[in-house]
Scaffold this motif. Structure first.
Motif, PDB file in Angstrom:
ATOM      1  N   GLU A  62       0.818  -1.211   0.000  1.00 55.17           N
ATOM      2  CA  GLU A  62       0.000   0.000   0.000  1.00 55.17           C
ATOM      3  C   GLU A  62       0.855   1.267   0.000  1.00 55.17           C
ATOM      4  OE1 GLU A  62      -2.592  -0.271   3.328  1.00 55.17           O
ATOM      5  OE2 GLU A  62      -3.550  -2.133   2.657  1.00 55.17           O
ATOM      6  N   ALA A  63       2.170   1.106   0.073  1.00 56.77           N
ATOM      7  CA  ALA A  63       3.093   2.250   0.060  1.00 56.77           C
ATOM      8  C   ALA A  63       3.661   2.443  -1.339  1.00 56.77           C
ATOM      9  CB  ALA A  63       4.226   2.029   1.061  1.00 56.77           C
ATOM     10  N   GLU A  64       3.877   3.677  -1.710  1.00 58.02           N
ATOM     11  CA  GLU A  64       4.457   4.011  -3.012  1.00 58.02           C
ATOM     12  C   GLU A  64       5.864   4.557  -2.800  1.00 58.02           C
ATOM     13  OE1 GLU A  64       3.975   7.300  -6.618  1.00 58.02           O
ATOM     14  OE2 GLU A  64       2.448   7.174  -5.033  1.00 58.02           O
ATOM     15  N   LEU A  65       6.858   3.873  -3.337  1.00 48.20           N
ATOM     16  CA  LEU A  65       8.235   4.331  -3.225  1.00 48.20           C
ATOM     17  C   LEU A  65       8.475   5.469  -4.209  1.00 48.20           C
ATOM     18  CD1 LEU A  65      11.025   3.855  -1.944  1.00 48.20           C
ATOM     19  CD2 LEU A  65      11.501   2.243  -3.784  1.00 48.20           C
ATOM     20  N   VAL A  66       8.891   6.618  -3.703  1.00 44.72           N
ATOM     21  CA  VAL A  66       9.130   7.793  -4.542  1.00 44.72           C
ATOM     22  C   VAL A  66      10.568   7.806  -5.035  1.00 44.72           C
ATOM     23  CG1 VAL A  66       9.120  10.320  -4.648  1.00 44.72           C
ATOM     24  CG2 VAL A  66       7.348   9.107  -3.339  1.00 44.72           C
ATOM     25  N   THR A  67      11.489   7.657  -4.096  1.00 48.07           N
ATOM     26  CA  THR A  67      12.908   7.635  -4.461  1.00 48.07           C
ATOM     27  C   THR A  67      13.690   6.900  -3.380  1.00 48.07           C
ATOM     28  OG1 THR A  67      14.824   8.993  -5.069  1.00 48.07           O
ATOM     29  CG2 THR A  67      13.434   9.819  -3.303  1.00 48.07           C
ATOM     30  N   ALA A  68      14.811   6.301  -3.772  1.00 49.32           N
ATOM     31  CA  ALA A  68      15.642   5.584  -2.804  1.00 49.32           C
ATOM     32  C   ALA A  68      17.086   5.625  -3.245  1.00 49.32           C
ATOM     33  CB  ALA A  68      15.175   4.141  -2.665  1.00 49.32           C
ATOM     34  N   ASP A  69      17.968   6.036  -2.344  1.00 48.96           N
ATOM     35  CA  ASP A  69      19.402   5.909  -2.561  1.00 48.96           C
ATOM     36  C   ASP A  69      20.037   5.538  -1.233  1.00 48.96           C
ATOM     37  OD1 ASP A  69      19.746   8.283  -1.044  1.00 48.96           O
ATOM     38  OD2 ASP A  69      19.617   9.532  -2.839  1.00 48.96           O
ATOM     39  N   LEU A  70      21.344   5.518  -1.176  1.00 48.69           N
ATOM     40  CA  LEU A  70      22.019   5.063   0.036  1.00 48.69           C
ATOM     41  C   LEU A  70      21.833   6.005   1.218  1.00 48.69           C
ATOM     42  CD1 LEU A  70      25.299   3.707  -1.553  1.00 48.69           C
ATOM     43  CD2 LEU A  70      23.599   2.357  -0.301  1.00 48.69           C
ATOM     44  N   ASP A  71      21.450   7.250   0.951  1.00 50.12           N
ATOM     45  CA  ASP A  71      21.310   8.238   2.017  1.00 50.12           C
ATOM     46  C   ASP A  71      19.889   8.356   2.549  1.00 50.12           C
ATOM     47  OD1 ASP A  71      24.030   9.014   1.991  1.00 50.12           O
ATOM     48  OD2 ASP A  71      23.654  10.216   0.197  1.00 50.12           O
ATOM     49  N   HIS A  72      18.901   8.092   1.705  1.00 48.65           N
ATOM     50  CA  HIS A  72      17.538   8.256   2.178  1.00 48.65           C
ATOM     51  C   HIS A  72      16.549   7.543   1.260  1.00 48.65           C
ATOM     52  CE1 HIS A  72      17.435  11.178  -1.047  1.00 48.65           C
ATOM     53  NE2 HIS A  72      16.162  11.430  -0.831  1.00 48.65           N
ATOM     54  N   MET A  73      15.340   7.359   1.790  1.00 42.27           N
ATOM     55  CA  MET A  73      14.243   6.780   1.037  1.00 42.27           C
ATOM     56  C   MET A  73      13.013   7.653   1.276  1.00 42.27           C
ATOM     57  SD  MET A  73      12.537   2.963   1.473  1.00 42.27           S
ATOM     58  CE  MET A  73      14.080   2.116   1.071  1.00 42.27           C
ATOM     59  N   VAL A  74      12.299   7.963   0.218  1.00 39.46           N
ATOM     60  CA  VAL A  74      11.059   8.734   0.318  1.00 39.46           C
ATOM     61  C   VAL A  74       9.924   7.855  -0.177  1.00 39.46           C
ATOM     62  CG1 VAL A  74       9.821  10.817  -0.393  1.00 39.46           C
ATOM     63  CG2 VAL A  74      12.308  10.911  -0.054  1.00 39.46           C
ATOM     64  N   PHE A  75       8.836   7.798   0.603  1.00 39.42           N
ATOM     65  CA  PHE A  75       7.690   6.996   0.186  1.00 39.42           C
ATOM     66  C   PHE A  75       6.386   7.656   0.637  1.00 39.42           C
ATOM     67  CE2 PHE A  75       8.702   5.514   4.438  1.00 39.42           C
ATOM     68  CZ  PHE A  75       7.475   5.256   5.035  1.00 39.42           C
ATOM     69  N   ARG A  76       5.312   7.302  -0.056  1.00 32.82           N
ATOM     70  CA  ARG A  76       3.979   7.780   0.310  1.00 32.82           C
ATOM     71  C   ARG A  76       3.189   6.612   0.891  1.00 32.82           C
ATOM     72  NH1 ARG A  76       4.365  10.126  -4.954  1.00 32.82           N
ATOM     73  NH2 ARG A  76       4.895  12.337  -4.823  1.00 32.82           N
ATOM     74  N   TYR A  77       2.476   6.920   1.976  1.00 30.60           N
ATOM     75  CA  TYR A  77       1.681   5.888   2.640  1.00 30.60           C
ATOM     76  C   TYR A  77       0.484   6.549   3.293  1.00 30.60           C
ATOM     77  CZ  TYR A  77       0.518   1.963   5.753  1.00 30.60           C
ATOM     78  OH  TYR A  77      -0.116   0.944   6.422  1.00 30.60           O
ATOM     79  N   GLN A  78      -0.698   6.091   2.922  1.00 31.81           N
ATOM     80  CA  GLN A  78      -1.950   6.622   3.465  1.00 31.81           C
ATOM     81  C   GLN A  78      -1.996   8.149   3.373  1.00 31.81           C
ATOM     82  OE1 GLN A  78      -2.377   4.811   7.353  1.00 31.81           O
ATOM     83  NE2 GLN A  78      -3.088   2.874   6.468  1.00 31.81           N
ATOM     84  N   LYS A  79      -1.703   8.653   2.172  1.00 32.70           N
ATOM     85  CA  LYS A  79      -1.816  10.064   1.795  1.00 32.70           C
ATOM     86  C   LYS A  79      -0.757  10.956   2.439  1.00 32.70           C
ATOM     87  CE  LYS A  79      -6.807   9.718   1.040  1.00 32.70           C
ATOM     88  NZ  LYS A  79      -8.148  10.253   1.380  1.00 32.70           N
ATOM     89  N   GLU A  80       0.214  10.377   3.117  1.00 35.56           N
ATOM     90  CA  GLU A  80       1.310  11.160   3.712  1.00 35.56           C
ATOM     91  C   GLU A  80       2.622  10.755   3.057  1.00 35.56           C
ATOM     92  OE1 GLU A  80       1.181  13.576   5.833  1.00 35.56           O
ATOM     93  OE2 GLU A  80      -0.867  13.447   6.613  1.00 35.56           O
ATOM     94  N   THR A  81       3.574  11.697   3.027  1.00 36.99           N
ATOM     95  CA  THR A  81       4.906  11.425   2.478  1.00 36.99           C
ATOM     96  C   THR A  81       5.921  11.386   3.612  1.00 36.99           C
ATOM     97  OG1 THR A  81       4.347  12.500   0.389  1.00 36.99           O
ATOM     98  CG2 THR A  81       6.682  12.219   0.879  1.00 36.99           C
ATOM     99  N   TYR A  82       6.763  10.367   3.619  1.00 39.58           N
ATOM    100  CA  TYR A  82       7.747  10.177   4.689  1.00 39.58           C
ATOM    101  C   TYR A  82       9.138  10.023   4.093  1.00 39.58           C
ATOM    102  CZ  TYR A  82       3.554   9.026   7.367  1.00 39.58           C
ATOM    103  OH  TYR A  82       2.319   9.066   7.961  1.00 39.58           O
ATOM    104  N   THR A  83      10.130  10.508   4.838  1.00 38.82           N
ATOM    105  CA  THR A  83      11.537  10.314   4.494  1.00 38.82           C
ATOM    106  C   THR A  83      12.203   9.523   5.608  1.00 38.82           C
ATOM    107  OG1 THR A  83      11.637  12.406   3.283  1.00 38.82           O
ATOM    108  CG2 THR A  83      13.737  11.451   3.993  1.00 38.82           C
ATOM    109  N   ILE A  84      12.941   8.488   5.250  1.00 38.31           N
ATOM    110  CA  ILE A  84      13.696   7.720   6.230  1.00 38.31           C
ATOM    111  C   ILE A  84      15.148   7.615   5.768  1.00 38.31           C
ATOM    112  CG2 ILE A  84      11.740   6.401   7.095  1.00 38.31           C
ATOM    113  CD1 ILE A  84      12.593   4.086   5.272  1.00 38.31           C
ATOM    114  N   HIS A  85      16.032   7.362   6.726  1.00 37.56           N
ATOM    115  CA  HIS A  85      17.461   7.308   6.410  1.00 37.56           C
ATOM    116  C   HIS A  85      18.087   5.952   6.685  1.00 37.56           C
ATOM    117  CE1 HIS A  85      17.929  11.554   5.372  1.00 37.56           C
ATOM    118  NE2 HIS A  85      17.067  11.797   6.344  1.00 37.56           N
ATOM    119  N   LEU A  86      17.279   4.964   6.986  1.00 38.50           N
ATOM    120  CA  LEU A  86      17.801   3.604   7.119  1.00 38.50           C
ATOM    121  C   LEU A  86      17.806   2.979   5.734  1.00 38.50           C
ATOM    122  CD1 LEU A  86      16.897   4.300  10.069  1.00 38.50           C
ATOM    123  CD2 LEU A  86      16.478   1.856  10.366  1.00 38.50           C
TER     124      LEU A  86
END
Length: 429
Positions: A226-250
């Motif tokens: 149910e999540a949409e991956l927007v972008t991913a590299d070694l420094d961060h990942m951006v995804f959309r989930y339940q109408k919100e956008t999140y950035t993570i660094h793992l």
């Protein structure tokens, strides 16, 4: 008792034996006044992903102003890492001081011929005393192994029972099928708790659903589809989930699943009445850090460490390497415990590597000797592609020698050597 004496006592407590089950830890905690009864727990079980999911949950809850205790196993860099509050390790003074009532209680148990605690159970008891003393709002408690008979399952005040990805591991203790293993993991579910899990294999999912329904516990499923991956590299990942956008660094392909699972846990807490804003969730997710899981230690060439120690974790490591390093060649450093499915891991991972170095995890009786591992690896590589190192330092130096600047060195197979390997990498030119 000072810190050194306390550590020595725990090391020597291996003589008590220690069987899986709750009798010894229950007896010990009763002697200590049951400090766990005053605490609220987020209990985390699962084969892979416990630490990452815990890191996301802790970061979000801290951002929302809650005081968060974390009990972590195993640790990577420092013994005191296993007992921490808001990311700060327990003080040596506090550890030694809290050991005094524990030693007194164990002496009484010995006189009464009652079961005596293992080192893990002693550490669990000390953590409860510490979290009570520091008035923690939540304790994120990671199971050591399994769930139902794990020492941490002595607790009753479980707000969230979080079950991460389940796969085959520790079969000699937990069972030989996914259903049996899931039954052990689902043993952490308590009446009155909310259950949070990811989308599991059907055999495991059926068990979790059945146990949740039996105990009348609402079930929340964090489904990465149910999540949409927007972008991913070694420094961060951006995804959309339940109408919100999140950035993570793992980093790692599996982190999308872990992050979505953590978000489901936060939603469950919100439904329980805890105040956590959308901005606090986004900020906490972005601040979360968890080393040793697809962690980059060096560039030119890249040096990656990952604790992959079972077949499912090895599969996820493969996915991550293909995702981040397409068209690169790999030099692997592999070290494992002899009680792991190392032949299956070797069969899966070895074909990816140009060269692979077998090494022995240091100072651990469970370690598989490097020579034996090398013989297994030769089944999947030619002997000229397999090297055997007598130490971590030799393995790392050899890996650096074999790898060109465009290659990627990957060390995996156990969490036990990551701390030492990280320190060695700091001295590389």
């Amino acid at each position: 008792m000072d810190y050194i004496k306390a550590r020595t006592y725990i090391d020597e407590s291996h003589r008590f034996g220690g069987e899986m089950g709750l009798e010894a830890i229950t007896c010990l905690l009763e002697k200590l006044g049951n400090p766990q009864e005053t605490l609220q727990f987020i209990h985390i079980a699962g084969t892979n992903g416990k630490g990452s999911v815990g890191a996301y949950l802790a970061a979000v809850l801290q951002e929302a102003g809650y005081r968060i205790g974390r009990f972590i196993s195993p640790t990577l860099y420092e013994y005191r890492e296993r007992i921490q509050i808001n990311g700060v390790y327990i003080e040596e003074e506090a550890f030694g001081r809290l050991m005094d009532p524990v030693v007194k209680a164990i002496g009484e148990l010995e006189e009464e011929h009652k079961p005596l605690p293992s080192p893990f159970e002693i550490e669990t008891a000390i953590s409860f005393l510490y979290y009570k003393e520091k008035n923690c709002d939540f304790v994120l408690l990671e199971c050591g192994m399994g769930g139902k008979t794990d020492a941490t399952n002595v607790i009753r005040n479980t707000k969230l029972a979080v079950i991460t990805s389940i796969s085959m591991d520790h079969m000699e203790y937990l069972g030989n099928t996914l259903g049996e293993i899931a039954g052990q993991k689902a043993g952490i579910i308590k009446p009155g708790s909310r259950v949070v899990t990811c989308r599991q294999e059907k055999e495991a999912m059926d068990v979790i659903e059945r146990e949740s329904k039996k105990l009348g516990c609402p079930l929340y499923v964090g489904d990465k589809t149910e999540a949409e991956l927007v972008t991913a590299d070694l420094d961060h990942m951006v995804f959309r989930y339940q109408k919100e956008t999140y950035t993570i660094h793992l980093a790692g392909s599996h982190q999308l699943e872990n992050a979505v699972l953590a978000l489901a846990g936060i939603r469950a807490l919100q439904d329980t009445g805890y105040q956590i804003s959308g901005e606090q969730i986004r900020s906490g997710m972005e601040k979360a850090r968890w080393n040793g899981r697809f962690t980059i230690l060096k560039k030119d060439p890249y040096l990656v460490v990952d604790g992959a120690h079972n077949p499912d974790a090895a599969r996820k490591l493969q996915e991550s390497l293909r995702m981040y390093f397409p068209n690169r060649e790999f030099v692997f450093l592999m070290g494992v415990f002899r009680d792991k499915q190392y032949e299956t891991i070797a069969e899966r991972m070895a074909p990816m590597a140009r060269e692979i170095i077998a090494m022995e995890t240091p100072d651990n009786s469970r370690a598989l000797p490097a020579k034996e591992l090398g013989e297994v690896l030769c089944r999947y590589k030619t002997p000229k592609q397999v090297y055997v190192a007598d130490s971590l330092e030799e393995a790392l130096q050899l890996g650096m020698k074999l790898a060109g600047k465009e290659d990627v060195i990957v060390a995996f197979g156990s969490l036990s050597f990551i701390g030492d390997l990280t320190k060695l990498s700091e001295n590389l030119e």
